[in-house]
Scaffold this motif. Structure first.
Motif, PDB file in Angstrom:
ATOM      1  N   LYS A 141       0.854  -1.195   0.000  1.00 46.36           N
ATOM      2  CA  LYS A 141       0.000   0.000   0.000  1.00 46.36           C
ATOM      3  C   LYS A 141       0.882   1.235   0.000  1.00 46.36           C
ATOM      4  N   ASP A 154      -7.300  -7.852   7.256  1.00 44.18           N
ATOM      5  CA  ASP A 154      -8.137  -8.908   6.692  1.00 44.18           C
ATOM      6  C   ASP A 154      -9.586  -8.576   7.035  1.00 44.18           C
ATOM      7  N   ALA A 155     -10.020  -7.392   6.591  1.00 49.68           N
ATOM      8  CA  ALA A 155     -11.358  -6.833   6.828  1.00 49.68           C
ATOM      9  C   ALA A 155     -11.550  -6.412   8.288  1.00 49.68           C
ATOM     10  N   ARG A 175     -11.479  -0.900  10.524  1.00 50.50           N
ATOM     11  CA  ARG A 175     -11.947   0.311  11.213  1.00 50.50           C
ATOM     12  C   ARG A 175     -12.415  -0.031  12.630  1.00 50.50           C
ATOM     13  N   GLU A 218     -11.863 -10.861   4.440  1.00 49.99           N
ATOM     14  CA  GLU A 218     -11.728  -9.976   3.277  1.00 49.99           C
ATOM     15  C   GLU A 218     -12.559 -10.447   2.071  1.00 49.99           C
ATOM     16  N   ASP A 261     -16.174  -9.712   2.720  1.00 49.37           N
ATOM     17  CA  ASP A 261     -16.371  -8.269   2.650  1.00 49.37           C
ATOM     18  C   ASP A 261     -16.423  -7.813   1.183  1.00 49.37           C
ATOM     19  N   ASP A 284     -22.198  -5.406   4.005  1.00 49.87           N
ATOM     20  CA  ASP A 284     -21.166  -5.305   5.044  1.00 49.87           C
ATOM     21  C   ASP A 284     -21.606  -4.179   5.977  1.00 49.87           C
TER      22      ASP A 284
HETATM   23  O1  CDP Z   1     -11.161  -2.677   6.911  1.00 52.83           O
HETATM   24  P1  CDP Z   1     -12.615  -2.295   6.859  1.00 52.83           P
HETATM   25  O2  CDP Z   1     -13.515  -3.496   6.659  1.00 52.83           O
HETATM   26  O3  CDP Z   1     -13.030  -1.437   8.031  1.00 52.83           O
HETATM   27  O4  CDP Z   1     -12.778  -1.320   5.585  1.00 52.83           O
HETATM   28  P2  CDP Z   1     -13.043  -1.657   4.036  1.00 52.83           P
HETATM   29  O5  CDP Z   1     -12.798  -0.375   3.303  1.00 52.83           O
HETATM   30  O6  CDP Z   1     -14.369  -2.331   3.899  1.00 52.83           O
HETATM   31  O7  CDP Z   1     -11.867  -2.657   3.632  1.00 52.83           O
HETATM   32  C1  CDP Z   1     -12.031  -4.033   3.661  1.00 52.83           C
HETATM   33  C2  CDP Z   1     -10.707  -4.733   3.540  1.00 52.83           C
HETATM   34  O8  CDP Z   1     -10.157  -4.565   2.242  1.00 52.83           O
HETATM   35  C3  CDP Z   1      -9.599  -4.232   4.470  1.00 52.83           C
HETATM   36  O9  CDP Z   1      -9.736  -4.667   5.803  1.00 52.83           O
HETATM   37  C4  CDP Z   1      -8.390  -4.853   3.808  1.00 52.83           C
HETATM   38  O10 CDP Z   1      -8.293  -6.231   4.158  1.00 52.83           O
HETATM   39  C5  CDP Z   1      -8.739  -4.702   2.323  1.00 52.83           C
HETATM   40  N1  CDP Z   1      -8.049  -3.520   1.754  1.00 52.83           N
HETATM   41  C6  CDP Z   1      -6.833  -3.719   1.115  1.00 52.83           C
HETATM   42  O11 CDP Z   1      -6.378  -4.857   1.033  1.00 52.83           O
HETATM   43  N2  CDP Z   1      -6.147  -2.642   0.594  1.00 52.83           N
HETATM   44  C7  CDP Z   1      -6.636  -1.383   0.703  1.00 52.83           C
HETATM   45  N3  CDP Z   1      -5.958  -0.361   0.188  1.00 52.83           N
HETATM   46  C8  CDP Z   1      -7.866  -1.185   1.349  1.00 52.83           C
HETATM   47  C9  CDP Z   1      -8.554  -2.270   1.866  1.00 52.83           C
END
Ligand code: CDP
Length: 217
Positions: free
Chosen positions: A62, A105-106, A109, A149, A152, A158
């Motif tokens: 990233k 891995d999702a 936040r 992930e 998601d 989600d």
């Molecule tokens: O992490 P969260 O579920 O809160 O937010 P999301 O935006 O729904 O992202 C879901 C998942 O996608 C993240 O937890 C990461 O595993 C993956 N992701 C990623 O691999 N690379 C990014 N730049 C953003 C998200």
């Protein structure tokens, strides 16, 4: 699941939370003098939150610079966390919260929000309650708790939700995708069970640090 507080020497409060393969470390500084001074508020502390994913936290490297997504998640976490902190106790100061996603891995936040909540408590900052949260979603037509992930990314819905359990108040609720009314109510019930368990673990993590102090002294 793993939760530990007081993991960093130089921060006023810190915590690391692992939920499945998602891992987040948070450092809290403050309440301390605000710079630049003109941004300070006369009636309460200003809470600043930076949610950031490390370059090695995802499959593909990233970019370390803050993305739009990270800026938005920082805001969402700040608003949830602010509701739980007695910011009016510390006028003209700032509380700085830095959450670093070490592995994603999702649910990052929510894991960031829980580690931030524990780190604020570890810093000794007065709070209304701890925050605990989990995502519920729908994958292949079935409601699932704590999505990974794939679920998601490819699932139909989600819904991250975080609560202040002792106050029965919702601190964060977002929904990506769609759920029927019935599914929404069932999802809330599933989340609430998960949250009760997470809340219990948070209190245990805090108690285990302080009972260790008691034994030494
Ligand atoms: O992490 P969260 O579920 O809160 O937010 P999301 O935006 O729904 O992202 C879901 C998942 O996608 C993240 O937890 C990461 O595993 C993956 N992701 C990623 O691999 N690379 C990014 N730049 C953003 C998200």
């Amino acid at each position: 699941m793993k939760m530990e507080v007081g993991v960093l020497k130089n921060a006023n409060g810190s915590a690391i939370v692992e939920m499945g393969r998602t891992k987040v470390l948070t450092a809290v500084y403050g309440p301390r003098e605000m710079h630049p001074r003109h941004l300070a508020l006369p009636d309460r502390a200003v809470l600043r939150v930076r949610y950031h994913m490390t370059p090695f936290s995802t499959d593909e490297r990233k970019n370390p610079a803050l993305s739009r997504r990270e800026i938005e998640i920082s805001k969402v976490i700040r608003e949830a966390l602010e509701a739980s902190i007695l910011v009016e106790t510390f006028p003209r100061t700032t509380i700085d919260v830095f959450s670093e996603v070490l592995q994603a891995d999702a649910g990052t936040r929510l894991v960031a929000l829980m580690s931030a909540s524990l780190a604020v408590a570890d810093a000794g900052i007065p709070m209304r309650d701890l925050i605990a949260g989990v995502a519920v979603g729908k994958a292949d037509g079935t409601l699932v708790l704590d999505l990974n992930e794939e679920e998601d990314m490819w699932g139909e819905a989600d819904m991250p939700i975080a609560m202040m359990p002792s106050l029965s108040q919702v601190a964060l609720l977002q929904l990506n995708g769609s759920l029927s009314g019935g599914e929404f109510r069932a999802a809330l019930q599933m989340a609430s069970k998960g949250i009760d368990e997470l809340y219990r673990m948070e209190k245990e993590a805090l108690m285990s640090k302080y009972s260790a102090y008691k034994e030494v002294n």
